[in-house]
Design an enzyme around this catalytic site. Structure first.
Site, PDB file in Angstrom:
ATOM      1  N   LYS A  67       0.841  -1.207   0.000  1.00  0.00           N
ATOM      2  CA  LYS A  67       0.000   0.000   0.000  1.00  0.00           C
ATOM      3  C   LYS A  67       0.878   1.260   0.000  1.00  0.00           C
ATOM      4  O   LYS A  67       0.672   2.165  -0.814  1.00  0.00           O
ATOM      5  CB  LYS A  67      -0.937  -0.001   1.232  1.00  0.00           C
ATOM      6  CG  LYS A  67      -1.900  -1.185   1.236  1.00  0.00           C
ATOM      7  CD  LYS A  67      -2.867  -1.170   2.407  1.00  0.00           C
ATOM      8  CE  LYS A  67      -2.220  -1.414   3.746  1.00  0.00           C
ATOM      9  NZ  LYS A  67      -1.608  -2.750   3.887  1.00  0.00           N
ATOM     10  N   ASP A 112      -1.117   6.750   6.534  1.00  0.00           N
ATOM     11  CA  ASP A 112      -1.234   5.330   6.849  1.00  0.00           C
ATOM     12  C   ASP A 112      -2.153   5.163   8.069  1.00  0.00           C
ATOM     13  O   ASP A 112      -2.320   6.104   8.841  1.00  0.00           O
ATOM     14  CB  ASP A 112       0.168   4.786   7.160  1.00  0.00           C
ATOM     15  CG  ASP A 112       0.239   3.278   6.955  1.00  0.00           C
ATOM     16  OD1 ASP A 112      -0.752   2.682   6.486  1.00  0.00           O
ATOM     17  OD2 ASP A 112       1.295   2.695   7.256  1.00  0.00           O
ATOM     18  N   THR A 161      -5.534  -1.289   7.303  1.00  0.00           N
ATOM     19  CA  THR A 161      -5.734  -2.737   7.354  1.00  0.00           C
ATOM     20  C   THR A 161      -7.172  -3.040   7.770  1.00  0.00           C
ATOM     21  O   THR A 161      -7.590  -4.177   7.761  1.00  0.00           O
ATOM     22  CB  THR A 161      -4.778  -3.356   8.398  1.00  0.00           C
ATOM     23  OG1 THR A 161      -4.910  -2.618   9.610  1.00  0.00           O
ATOM     24  CG2 THR A 161      -3.334  -3.307   7.936  1.00  0.00           C
TER      25      THR A 161
END
Ligand code: ADP
Length: 337
Positions: A67, A112, A161
């Site tokens: 990613k 992130d 995630t």
């Protein structure tokens, strides 16, 4: 804790120098994920032709699948600057404002773990993403006033995630959304060859195939295993990685034929021994193995489920017949059971 695992998909600060050299910079070097790459190529080309920023992009999927790498690639392909942070690092709205007000035209801003944004920061991001402006409060008390600061068009890339934890309003502001899945063994093998060439590591086809087979479909794991095999080959042999080195090396790392390590096997054994094979709730299971529910769900379970060893049912986690067979096959298992 999870970072100590050789098969962890997550990132370990100490290995960052070599990681960075292995990170593909352009789409052509990014292996696998064919459909996603083709789509991105078109969206990037179209944005460049229109001289616009690329629409905001959202990537989800287990750790170590690329990613962050893809976010960097998008910036390279667009020919713009790349800024990266993670949601927990954005503590106050001022932290976000400081980045956004210094971001350049069409630049890429990567966040992130975007599911972990504080509500106040998330709110600020809405206006930034949609209208390319933010409200900043100047001063304090009765004299305080809000001023609007315009921003240049930019591309926000969010990664997580845990898609389920991203709020609807935030998710809906991303024009391009994609889920990365585990790689095929062939794709992992080509990543191993690429990394071996960059790091000048020699290995044969059988060795590459065996490492690929035990890499949990995760590029970060395959790169890490490759480097450990380089160590074994250097000390045990002449530096060349062959099947014998890999077999012995994996054994020393206690990684089995499916790429499971001690912790994975511990999860399966705990369900079998303490809960009769399940079902057991994720919270109870997490406590039993001494991990957080998040780590259990994001790091361990996806691969165990993908391999058909574990099932998520409405009543909890259950091991499958495949898990019994897999554990029973192992010699050491007989002693431990
Ligand atoms: P994530 O952000 O999903 O946790 P990363 O982007 O940090 O994962 O990827 C981990 C490492 O795996 C990178 O350093 C890169 O070297 C490698 N990698 C990931 N995806 C690919 C790919 N498709 N092709 C080649 N290498 C890859």
């Amino acid at each position: 804790m999870m970072d100590k695992r050789i098969v962890a998909g997550s990132y370990d600060q100490k290995e960052d120098q070599e990681e960075i050299t292995l990170r593909p910079k352009y789409l052509k070097d990014f292996k696998g994920q064919k459909q996603l790459k083709e789509n991105l190529k078109i969206f990037i080309q179209a944005a460049i032709q229109r001289e616009e920023s690329l629409d905001h992009v959202f990537f989800s999927g287990p750790p170590g699948l690329g990613k962050t790498t893809l976010a960097g690639i998008i910036a390279h392909e667009m020919g713009v600057q790349f800024r990266a942070t993670s949601a927990p690092a954005l503590e106050r709205s001022g932290d976000l404002a400081a980045i956004l007000t210094t971001i350049g035209d069409k630049n890429v801003f990567f966040i992130d773990e975007i599911h972990r944004l504080k509500p106040i920061i998330e709110e600020m991001l809405y206006a930034a993403m949609e209208d390319f402006e933010i409200d900043v409060v100047m001063g304090q008390g009765p004299g305080a006033r809000t001023i609007k600061i315009p921003l240049p068009p930019f591309t926000l890339i969010g990664a997580t995630t845990k898609t389920g934890l991203v709020s609807g309003p935030l998710y809906s502001r991303f024009g391009i959304t994609s889920r990365l899945d585990f790689y095929t063994e062939d794709d992992i093998k080509s990543i191993i060859y690429r990394s071996a060439a960059i790091l000048k590591i020699q290995l044969d086809e059988e060795a590459a195939r065996t490492i690929a087979h035990c890499s949990r479909g995760t590029p970060r794991v395959s790169n890490r295993l490759l480097r450990r095999m380089r160590d074994f080959a250097q000390v045990w042999g002449n530096g060349f990685i062959n099947r014998e080195i890999v077999t012995k090396g994996l054994d020393s790392l206690e990684i089995d034929s499916l790429g499971l390590d001690k912790l994975d096997r511990n999860i399966l054994r705990t369900i079998i021994k303490a809960y009769g094979g399940g079902p057991v709730g994720s919270e109870t299971l997490a406590i039993s193995i001494g991990e957080s529910v998040d780590t259990l769900e994001d790091v361990y379970e996806p691969y165990l489920i993908q391999k058909g060893l574990l099932q998520r049912t409405p009543r909890g986690r259950m091991v499958t017949e495949i898990a019994y067979q897999h554990l029973g096959d192992r010699e050491d298992q007989r002693l431990l059971f």
